[in-house]
Design a protein around this motif. Sequence first.
Motif, PDB file in Angstrom:
ATOM      1  N   GLY A 184      35.935  12.052 -34.351  1.00 27.20           N
ATOM      2  CA  GLY A 184      37.218  11.435 -34.628  1.00 27.20           C
ATOM      3  C   GLY A 184      37.845  10.757 -33.427  1.00 27.20           C
ATOM      4  N   ARG A 185      39.085  11.150 -33.139  1.00 32.14           N
ATOM      5  CA  ARG A 185      39.848  10.509 -32.073  1.00 32.14           C
ATOM      6  C   ARG A 185      39.210  10.702 -30.705  1.00 32.14           C
ATOM      7  N   VAL A 186      38.557  11.833 -30.489  1.00 32.45           N
ATOM      8  CA  VAL A 186      37.935  12.078 -29.192  1.00 32.45           C
ATOM      9  C   VAL A 186      36.830  11.059 -28.926  1.00 32.45           C
ATOM     10  N   LEU A 187      36.040  10.743 -29.946  1.00 35.69           N
ATOM     11  CA  LEU A 187      35.017   9.705 -29.791  1.00 35.69           C
ATOM     12  C   LEU A 187      35.660   8.371 -29.425  1.00 35.69           C
ATOM     13  N   ASP A 188      36.742   8.037 -30.111  1.00 33.40           N
ATOM     14  CA  ASP A 188      37.435   6.777 -29.819  1.00 33.40           C
ATOM     15  C   ASP A 188      37.972   6.762 -28.394  1.00 33.40           C
ATOM     16  N   GLU A 189      38.519   7.892 -27.957  1.00 31.01           N
ATOM     17  CA  GLU A 189      39.089   7.944 -26.612  1.00 31.01           C
ATOM     18  C   GLU A 189      38.000   7.912 -25.541  1.00 31.01           C
ATOM     19  N   CYS A 190      36.847   8.506 -25.831  1.00 28.53           N
ATOM     20  CA  CYS A 190      35.720   8.393 -24.895  1.00 28.53           C
ATOM     21  C   CYS A 190      35.322   6.931 -24.718  1.00 28.53           C
ATOM     22  N   GLN A 191      35.333   6.190 -25.816  1.00 33.71           N
ATOM     23  CA  GLN A 191      34.983   4.771 -25.726  1.00 33.71           C
ATOM     24  C   GLN A 191      36.000   4.004 -24.891  1.00 33.71           C
ATOM     25  N   VAL A 192      37.265   4.422 -24.944  1.00 32.82           N
ATOM     26  CA  VAL A 192      38.289   3.780 -24.116  1.00 32.82           C
ATOM     27  C   VAL A 192      37.951   3.940 -22.636  1.00 32.82           C
ATOM     28  N   PHE A 193      37.547   5.144 -22.233  1.00 37.42           N
ATOM     29  CA  PHE A 193      37.169   5.360 -20.836  1.00 37.42           C
ATOM     30  C   PHE A 193      36.015   4.437 -20.436  1.00 37.42           C
ATOM     31  N   ILE A 194      35.014   4.360 -21.297  1.00 37.13           N
ATOM     32  CA  ILE A 194      33.851   3.512 -21.001  1.00 37.13           C
ATOM     33  C   ILE A 194      34.275   2.050 -20.911  1.00 37.13           C
ATOM     34  N   ASP A 195      35.135   1.618 -21.830  1.00 30.43           N
ATOM     35  CA  ASP A 195      35.609   0.230 -21.814  1.00 30.43           C
ATOM     36  C   ASP A 195      36.403  -0.073 -20.546  1.00 30.43           C
ATOM     37  N   ARG A 196      37.190   0.894 -20.071  1.00 32.59           N
ATOM     38  CA  ARG A 196      37.977   0.674 -18.854  1.00 32.59           C
ATOM     39  C   ARG A 196      37.058   0.540 -17.635  1.00 32.59           C
ATOM     40  N   ILE A 197      35.991   1.336 -17.604  1.00 27.91           N
ATOM     41  CA  ILE A 197      35.031   1.217 -16.500  1.00 27.91           C
ATOM     42  C   ILE A 197      34.355  -0.151 -16.547  1.00 27.91           C
ATOM     43  N   SER A 198      33.967  -0.579 -17.744  1.00 28.74           N
ATOM     44  CA  SER A 198      33.346  -1.898 -17.896  1.00 28.74           C
ATOM     45  C   SER A 198      34.317  -3.004 -17.508  1.00 28.74           C
ATOM     46  N   GLU A 199      35.572  -2.827 -17.882  1.00 27.77           N
ATOM     47  CA  GLU A 199      36.605  -3.805 -17.530  1.00 27.77           C
ATOM     48  C   GLU A 199      36.768  -3.897 -16.017  1.00 27.77           C
ATOM     49  N   ALA A 200      36.724  -2.743 -15.346  1.00 25.07           N
ATOM     50  CA  ALA A 200      36.838  -2.734 -13.883  1.00 25.07           C
ATOM     51  C   ALA A 200      35.656  -3.448 -13.240  1.00 25.07           C
ATOM     52  N   LEU A 201      34.481  -3.306 -13.834  1.00 23.64           N
ATOM     53  CA  LEU A 201      33.296  -3.987 -13.308  1.00 23.64           C
ATOM     54  C   LEU A 201      33.461  -5.502 -13.321  1.00 23.64           C
ATOM     55  N   GLU A 202      34.261  -5.987 -14.257  1.00 20.91           N
ATOM     56  CA  GLU A 202      34.385  -7.432 -14.440  1.00 20.91           C
ATOM     57  C   GLU A 202      35.420  -8.082 -13.532  1.00 20.91           C
ATOM     58  N   GLY A 203      36.197  -7.282 -12.793  1.00 21.54           N
ATOM     59  CA  GLY A 203      37.172  -7.976 -11.957  1.00 21.54           C
ATOM     60  C   GLY A 203      38.162  -7.110 -11.222  1.00 21.54           C
ATOM     61  N   ASN A 204      37.908  -5.805 -11.136  1.00 24.50           N
ATOM     62  CA  ASN A 204      38.853  -4.930 -10.441  1.00 24.50           C
ATOM     63  C   ASN A 204      38.153  -4.067  -9.395  1.00 24.50           C
ATOM     64  N   LEU A 205      37.165  -4.649  -8.727  1.00 23.51           N
ATOM     65  CA  LEU A 205      36.388  -3.867  -7.768  1.00 23.51           C
ATOM     66  C   LEU A 205      37.167  -3.588  -6.487  1.00 23.51           C
ATOM     67  N   ASN A 206      38.127  -4.426  -6.167  1.00 21.90           N
ATOM     68  CA  ASN A 206      38.896  -4.260  -4.929  1.00 21.90           C
ATOM     69  C   ASN A 206      40.363  -3.972  -5.228  1.00 21.90           C
ATOM     70  N   ALA A 207      40.594  -3.162  -6.245  1.00 20.73           N
ATOM     71  CA  ALA A 207      41.958  -2.877  -6.677  1.00 20.73           C
ATOM     72  C   ALA A 207      42.719  -2.076  -5.634  1.00 20.73           C
ATOM     73  N   THR A 208      44.016  -2.313  -5.560  1.00 19.32           N
ATOM     74  CA  THR A 208      44.892  -1.543  -4.683  1.00 19.32           C
ATOM     75  C   THR A 208      45.211  -0.202  -5.341  1.00 19.32           C
ATOM     76  N   PRO A 209      45.700   0.773  -4.557  1.00 21.35           N
ATOM     77  CA  PRO A 209      46.104   2.049  -5.170  1.00 21.35           C
ATOM     78  C   PRO A 209      47.128   1.864  -6.287  1.00 21.35           C
ATOM     79  N   GLN A 210      48.036   0.914  -6.123  1.00 23.42           N
ATOM     80  CA  GLN A 210      49.037   0.673  -7.163  1.00 23.42           C
ATOM     81  C   GLN A 210      48.380   0.166  -8.446  1.00 23.42           C
TER      82      GLN A 210
END
Length: 255
Positions: free
Chosen positions: A85-111
């Motif tokens: 259920g929701r846990v599967l969906d939320e796990c996918q959110v984590f994976i999507d955020r990591i993929s999103e970071a790969l596309e353009g947030n490699l040098n992000a500031t702490p903020q």
Amino acid sequence: MTLDLPSLEEAAQEALDAIEDRCTQMTSLLKDVQHKRLEEATGRAVLRQHAHSVKGLAASIGVNMIKVLAHRFEDYLESADHLEGRVLDECQVFIDRISEALEGNLNATPQQIAAFCRRLPAKGSFEVEDVEIRDVELMLVMTEGAATHFVTRELAECGYRIVNVRSTVDALALAAQMRPDLVIVSNYMPELTGIDFACALSVMPSTQGIPVALLTSEKRGHPKLDGLPDTVPIVSKSARFADDVADVFSSLGIL
């Protein structure tokens, strides 16, 4: 005969490619669990292995955004007792955020990392159905054990967004990158004591301004609390625990 060693750029790209592969594998794994092709317990264990691997790969090349996201995912999975259920969906959110970071947030500031973290699912939302999740990030620094599980659940039931860290040394780096609203640290830690940690957090340029509270059964003035700054509040290991946390947030103007 000479060996052709990869350049730093090539090594970094290989690590990023490996992270991308892990994300693809994790998405496929979630689908296998969803369609009953893989048992939940096995799926959760493999997901944690992948998340831990991503954290290590990101740390090896200094990509703090992905290291933090992977830590949060690993921490989330540790508290998930099922994958449906929701846990599967939320796990996918984590994976999507990591993929999103790969596309353009490699040098992000702490903020930027802190803002990204607040877009993640809150740990404990799958256990406490009727609790409204607050936009309050709390880092709990305690070793593994029954007491940690109890404190984590108490905080989840209050609606706080929690991340667990088992090491004071790791917590110093993660606090600088996540910028939580409050860090609660147990005084009895194997590397730095809670008092040492609180003192370090208050003087390091990267963590100055991050509030910290000490979790202890001792009262202020006890010899075991010698060296604790007067500005560091105490959260009691007692029935007053939740009230003490609320009082700290209230004094900070957060609640």
